[in-house]
Scaffold this motif. Structure first.
Motif, PDB file in Angstrom:
ATOM      1  N   PRO A 215       0.792  -1.107  -0.151  1.00  0.00           N
ATOM      2  CA  PRO A 215      -0.024   0.005  -0.046  1.00  0.00           C
ATOM      3  C   PRO A 215       0.977   1.298   0.024  1.00  0.00           C
ATOM      4  CG  PRO A 215      -0.954  -1.674   1.702  1.00  0.00           C
ATOM      5  CD  PRO A 215       0.430  -2.181   1.045  1.00  0.00           C
ATOM      6  N   ASP A 216       2.103   1.293   0.642  1.00  0.00           N
ATOM      7  CA  ASP A 216       2.809   2.443   0.468  1.00  0.00           C
ATOM      8  C   ASP A 216       3.790   2.588  -0.706  1.00  0.00           C
ATOM      9  OD1 ASP A 216       4.653   0.419   0.949  1.00  0.00           O
ATOM     10  OD2 ASP A 216       5.561   1.189   2.974  1.00  0.00           O
ATOM     11  N   GLY A 217       3.549   1.755  -1.611  1.00  0.00           N
ATOM     12  CA  GLY A 217       4.200   1.997  -2.852  1.00  0.00           C
ATOM     13  C   GLY A 217       5.579   1.118  -3.187  1.00  0.00           C
ATOM     14  N   THR A 218       5.948   0.695  -2.021  1.00  0.00           N
ATOM     15  CA  THR A 218       7.345  -0.228  -1.999  1.00  0.00           C
ATOM     16  C   THR A 218       6.831  -1.713  -2.665  1.00  0.00           C
ATOM     17  OG1 THR A 218       6.856  -1.078   0.356  1.00  0.00           O
ATOM     18  CG2 THR A 218       8.246   1.173  -0.087  1.00  0.00           C
ATOM     19  N   TYR A 219       8.003  -2.329  -2.639  1.00  0.00           N
ATOM     20  CA  TYR A 219       7.599  -3.779  -2.982  1.00  0.00           C
ATOM     21  C   TYR A 219       8.081  -5.059  -2.245  1.00  0.00           C
ATOM     22  CZ  TYR A 219       6.390  -1.824  -7.489  1.00  0.00           C
ATOM     23  OH  TYR A 219       5.750  -1.054  -8.600  1.00  0.00           O
ATOM     24  N   SER A 220       7.707  -5.814  -1.851  1.00  0.00           N
ATOM     25  CA  SER A 220       8.011  -6.996  -0.646  1.00  0.00           C
ATOM     26  C   SER A 220       7.269  -7.893  -1.167  1.00  0.00           C
ATOM     27  CB  SER A 220       7.737  -6.311   0.352  1.00  0.00           C
ATOM     28  OG  SER A 220       7.536  -7.304   1.491  1.00  0.00           O
ATOM     29  N   PHE A 221       8.092  -9.232  -0.688  1.00  0.00           N
ATOM     30  CA  PHE A 221       7.512 -10.449  -0.748  1.00  0.00           C
ATOM     31  C   PHE A 221       6.520 -11.154   0.673  1.00  0.00           C
ATOM     32  CE2 PHE A 221      10.648 -10.877  -3.902  1.00  0.00           C
ATOM     33  CZ  PHE A 221      10.113 -11.559  -4.908  1.00  0.00           C
ATOM     34  N   GLU A 222       6.147  -9.999   1.169  1.00  0.00           N
ATOM     35  CA  GLU A 222       5.409 -10.366   2.295  1.00  0.00           C
ATOM     36  C   GLU A 222       4.041 -11.122   2.037  1.00  0.00           C
ATOM     37  OE1 GLU A 222       2.740  -7.850   5.741  1.00  0.00           O
ATOM     38  OE2 GLU A 222       4.817  -6.665   4.638  1.00  0.00           O
ATOM     39  N   ARG A 223       3.397 -10.896   1.119  1.00  0.00           N
ATOM     40  CA  ARG A 223       2.258 -11.615   0.613  1.00  0.00           C
ATOM     41  C   ARG A 223       2.592 -13.195   0.590  1.00  0.00           C
ATOM     42  NH1 ARG A 223       0.935  -6.825  -2.106  1.00  0.00           N
ATOM     43  NH2 ARG A 223      -0.458  -5.412  -1.015  1.00  0.00           N
ATOM     44  N   TRP A 224       3.729 -12.814  -0.241  1.00  0.00           N
ATOM     45  CA  TRP A 224       4.053 -14.556  -0.323  1.00  0.00           C
ATOM     46  C   TRP A 224       4.378 -15.444   0.633  1.00  0.00           C
ATOM     47  CZ3 TRP A 224       5.094 -16.661  -5.653  1.00  0.00           C
ATOM     48  CH2 TRP A 224       4.792 -15.689  -6.658  1.00  0.00           C
ATOM     49  N   ALA A 225       5.146 -14.745   1.633  1.00  0.00           N
ATOM     50  CA  ALA A 225       5.663 -15.431   2.906  1.00  0.00           C
ATOM     51  C   ALA A 225       4.357 -15.579   3.708  1.00  0.00           C
ATOM     52  CB  ALA A 225       6.907 -14.550   3.495  1.00  0.00           C
ATOM     53  N   GLY A 226       3.198 -14.702   3.441  1.00  0.00           N
ATOM     54  CA  GLY A 226       2.236 -14.958   4.423  1.00  0.00           C
ATOM     55  C   GLY A 226       1.326 -16.224   3.899  1.00  0.00           C
ATOM     56  N   LEU A 227       1.716 -16.602   2.912  1.00  0.00           N
ATOM     57  CA  LEU A 227       0.966 -17.977   2.496  1.00  0.00           C
ATOM     58  C   LEU A 227       1.254 -19.138   3.480  1.00  0.00           C
ATOM     59  CD1 LEU A 227       1.266 -18.318  -1.342  1.00  0.00           C
ATOM     60  CD2 LEU A 227      -0.524 -17.211  -0.071  1.00  0.00           C
ATOM     61  N   ALA A 228       2.391 -18.981   4.218  1.00  0.00           N
ATOM     62  CA  ALA A 228       2.756 -19.910   5.310  1.00  0.00           C
ATOM     63  C   ALA A 228       2.449 -19.562   6.796  1.00  0.00           C
ATOM     64  CB  ALA A 228       4.375 -20.212   5.169  1.00  0.00           C
ATOM     65  N   ASP A 229       1.571 -18.531   6.822  1.00  0.00           N
ATOM     66  CA  ASP A 229       1.324 -18.117   7.936  1.00  0.00           C
ATOM     67  C   ASP A 229      -0.183 -19.057   8.625  1.00  0.00           C
ATOM     68  OD1 ASP A 229       0.167 -16.489  10.371  1.00  0.00           O
ATOM     69  OD2 ASP A 229       0.516 -14.714   9.252  1.00  0.00           O
ATOM     70  N   PRO A 230      -0.086 -19.552   9.743  1.00  0.00           N
ATOM     71  CA  PRO A 230      -1.154 -20.283  10.317  1.00  0.00           C
ATOM     72  C   PRO A 230      -2.362 -19.277  10.414  1.00  0.00           C
ATOM     73  CG  PRO A 230       0.871 -20.487  11.776  1.00  0.00           C
ATOM     74  CD  PRO A 230       1.168 -19.051  10.915  1.00  0.00           C
ATOM     75  N   SER A 231      -2.574 -18.123  10.185  1.00  0.00           N
ATOM     76  CA  SER A 231      -3.680 -17.300  10.412  1.00  0.00           C
ATOM     77  C   SER A 231      -4.389 -17.493   9.114  1.00  0.00           C
ATOM     78  CB  SER A 231      -3.453 -15.914  10.829  1.00  0.00           C
ATOM     79  OG  SER A 231      -2.536 -15.191   9.771  1.00  0.00           O
ATOM     80  N   MET A 232      -3.638 -18.046   7.992  1.00  0.00           N
ATOM     81  CA  MET A 232      -4.064 -17.978   6.635  1.00  0.00           C
ATOM     82  C   MET A 232      -4.729 -19.333   6.171  1.00  0.00           C
ATOM     83  SD  MET A 232      -4.036 -15.002   4.849  1.00  0.00           S
ATOM     84  CE  MET A 232      -3.679 -15.416   3.249  1.00  0.00           C
ATOM     85  N   THR A 233      -4.525 -20.433   7.230  1.00  0.00           N
ATOM     86  CA  THR A 233      -4.908 -21.664   7.024  1.00  0.00           C
ATOM     87  C   THR A 233      -6.436 -21.916   6.594  1.00  0.00           C
ATOM     88  OG1 THR A 233      -3.325 -22.369   8.408  1.00  0.00           O
ATOM     89  CG2 THR A 233      -5.005 -24.012   7.835  1.00  0.00           C
ATOM     90  N   ALA A 234      -7.286 -21.152   7.127  1.00  0.00           N
ATOM     91  CA  ALA A 234      -8.771 -21.477   6.887  1.00  0.00           C
ATOM     92  C   ALA A 234      -8.987 -20.692   5.721  1.00  0.00           C
ATOM     93  CB  ALA A 234      -9.426 -20.565   8.050  1.00  0.00           C
ATOM     94  N   THR A 235      -8.424 -19.389   5.337  1.00  0.00           N
ATOM     95  CA  THR A 235      -8.584 -18.723   3.980  1.00  0.00           C
ATOM     96  C   THR A 235      -8.188 -19.510   2.772  1.00  0.00           C
ATOM     97  OG1 THR A 235      -8.411 -16.607   5.083  1.00  0.00           O
ATOM     98  CG2 THR A 235      -8.141 -16.579   2.816  1.00  0.00           C
ATOM     99  N   LEU A 236      -7.018 -20.405   3.171  1.00  0.00           N
ATOM    100  CA  LEU A 236      -6.345 -21.075   1.763  1.00  0.00           C
ATOM    101  C   LEU A 236      -6.843 -22.357   1.769  1.00  0.00           C
ATOM    102  CD1 LEU A 236      -2.867 -19.705   2.090  1.00  0.00           C
ATOM    103  CD2 LEU A 236      -4.403 -18.722   0.656  1.00  0.00           C
TER     104      LEU A 236
END
Length: 264
Positions: free
Chosen positions: A37-58
């Motif tokens: 959102p701030d205009g920078t680039y990051s692999f944060e969303r890619w790494a977030g796929l391994a976040d336990p909080s994303m389990t139900a969503t994925l």
């Protein structure tokens, strides 16, 4: 040398245009997943796929991916165990039927998927009663969908070798028809079989219309569901699926080169 083939700068221009046609959407999708959102680039969303909080969503995506991989295996089995022997039989024993067979096999490419579903829906009512409503049953419909693409890949390999001579030579040495097909013919059309398998996998992983209208959960339908909660996860999984198909293409190309070297 073919005088009609493009030369010099023309090849580069065509290569750049074709490469850009495929690369620009992929690069745009990658940048979409990386831009924060701030205009920078990051692999944060890619790494977030391994976040336990994303389990139900994925969870729908993992379930759909598992169903699609199972469907890919069954569809490839249909191509290798049903279509290929039939093509060999037509080329060896019923050559007069080849034009009619080719017309029937290529027919699905001219029929929209939604029209196919209209015809398949009554059939799948009976399939559901006899075999259940598991996603794997879509392999019968996908087997029809991939027929034109698989047929052209396999037929191209068959046209490059003399099947009749190979079969007669194997038979004269005492081989049965099973040995003729498995040990004499299929190794010589391996490149076509590998290409047909890759195309079948790509079609299964990318198909949406049939699965959606027949109410089966597969990779593409699951991504539509997840997109309502997280618009970035489906884009990431789309890129991963394309990378998977690209790696398969490299493996098939390497195997095909190995086959040609072994026969040379």
């Amino acid at each position: 040398m073919n005088s009609l083939a493009p030369r010099g700068a023309t090849r580069w221009i065509l290569g750049i245009l074709v490469g850009g046609f495929f690369a620009i959407p992929l690069i745009s999708t990658l940048l979409y997943t990386l831009r924060m959102p701030d205009g920078t680039y990051s692999f944060e969303r890619w790494a977030g796929l391994a976040d336990p909080s994303m389990t139900a969503t994925l969870r729908p995506i993992w379930t759909g991916l598992g169903n699609s991989l199972l469907l890919a295996v069954v569809t490839v089995a249909i191509v290798l165990l049903v279509l290929t022997p039939t093509m060999i039989l037509v080329n060896l024993r019923f050559e007069r039927l080849k034009p009619l067979f080719e017309f029937v096999v290529l027919l699905p490419i001219s029929i929209p998927a939604i029209v196919l579903v209209v015809g398949l829906a009554p059939i799948y009512l009976q399939v559901g009663r006899m075999l259940g409503t598991g996603a794997w049953t879509l392999a019968f419909a996908y087997g029809v969908t991939v027929l034109p693409f698989a047929y052209r890949s396999i037929q191209a390999s068959m046209d490059a070798v003399d099947l009749r001579t190979l079969a007669e030579a194997a038979r004269s040495l005492g081989a049965g028809w099973t040995a003729v097909v498995l040990k004499a013919l299929m190794p010589n059309i391996r490149q076509g079989l590998l290409a047909a398998s890759l195309i079948s996998i790509a079609v299964v992983l990318g198909e949406f219309t049939i699965a959606s209208l027949l109410n089966r959960q597969v990779f593409q339908t699951a991504m539509v569901v997840v997109q309502k909660q997280d618009p970035y996860a489906p884009a990431i999984f789309t890129l991963l699926a394309l990378l998977f198909c690209f790696l398969l293409l490299l493996v098939i190309g390497r195997l095909a080169r190995g086959t040609r070297k072994a026969h040379s």
